[in-house]
Design a protein around this motif. Structure first.
Motif, short mmCIF file in Angstrom:
data_model
loop_
_atom_site.label_atom_id
_atom_site.label_comp_id
_atom_site.label_asym_id
_atom_site.label_seq_id
_atom_site.Cartn_x
_atom_site.Cartn_y
_atom_site.Cartn_z
N TRP A 55 16.22 5.92 -4.53
CA TRP A 55 14.79 6.20 -4.34
C TRP A 55 14.26 7.14 -5.44
N ARG A 113 0.20 -2.05 1.79
CA ARG A 113 0.28 -1.56 0.41
C ARG A 113 -0.92 -2.04 -0.41
N HIS A 153 0.79 7.67 2.65
CA HIS A 153 2.13 7.13 2.43
C HIS A 153 2.17 5.79 3.13
N GLU A 156 7.30 0.82 1.44
CA GLU A 156 7.25 -0.16 0.34
C GLU A 156 8.00 -1.45 0.63
N GLU A 160 12.56 -0.13 4.19
CA GLU A 160 12.06 1.25 4.15
C GLU A 160 11.24 1.54 5.43
MG MG Z 1 6.97 5.20 -1.81
#
Ligand code: MG
Ligand code: GDP
Length: 192
Positions: A55, A113, A153, A156, A160
């Motif tokens: 990460w 996203r 936040h 992704e 995750e």
């Molecule tokens: Mg991220």
């Protein structure tokens, strides 16, 4: 059906954008199956932004790529950059309360996203949350030695999302109910 985690980070809460942000996700048809306000402590923040080399490298690489495009040379390696960002993220996430959301729906991770926009608000198009509500940039954040304040936040990948949802919600805090539009969007077409 996919699930994902959204955190409205402390800057989003402090700026009074909670309603505006939730509206954008909810309007698409994504279902809120969990929601709470949390004052994150160091422990929670460090579980969320885990000290994981893979990460750290991916976070650092994103920054180095963006700097390279602008002809800026960052002397740190990707992992060093990632580690530096992680340190700063601890104080960002714990500075005041945040709002955690668990969202469910068709391809929820990539949809969220898309609505959120890319990490760097300067590269985020109008219409995305980061594009509409932030003028921050990698360069500004780095020069002030703080993380980019990009309001959200969002997980992704489904992997995750699975890991992160467990950090913020236990099973009892995730709810099962039907949105009325589910019968439309998830209904099989009938042949005449
Ligand atoms: Mg991220
Ligand atoms: P995200 O998934 O789009 O949130 O981005 P990442 O997972 O790559 O990074 C996590 C968070 O760290 C971002 O949302 C920013 O708040 C911050 N951040 C990431 N890269 C940088 C950087 O290069 N500089 C600064 N100052 N902050 C960064």
């Amino acid at each position: 059906m996919e699930r994902t985690l959204v955190l409205i980070k402390p800057d989003g809460v402090q700026r009074g954008l909670v309603g505006e942000i939730i509206k954008r996700f909810e309007n698409t048809g994504l279902k809120i199956i969990g929601m709470k306000m949390v004052y994150a402590d160091e422990d929670k923040a460090s579980k969320h932004y885990a000290d994981d080399e893979e990460w750290l490298k991916s976070v650092g690489e994103k920054t180095l790529r963006s700097a390279e495009k602008k002809g800026i040379k960052i002397e740190r390696t990707a992992i060093e950059q990632g580690r530096w960002i992680r340190e700063m993220l601890m104080s960002y996430l714990t500075m005041s309360p945040l709002v955690a959301l668990a969202l469910e729906g068709n391809e929820a991770v990539s949809k969220v996203r898309m609505i959120t926009g890319p990490t760097n608000p300067q590269e985020a198009l109008p219409g995305t949350i980061r594009g509409d509500f932030s003028v921050d940039s990698y360069m500004l954040g780095d020069s002030l030695e703080r993380p980019i304040q990009n309001l959200i936040h969002a997980s992704e990948s489904p992997k995750e999302a699975e890991r992160e949802l467990k950090i913020w919600f236990n099973d009892k805090e995730l709810h099962f109910f039907k949105r009325v539009d589910e019968d439309l969007i998830y209904r099989r077409g009938s042949k005449k």
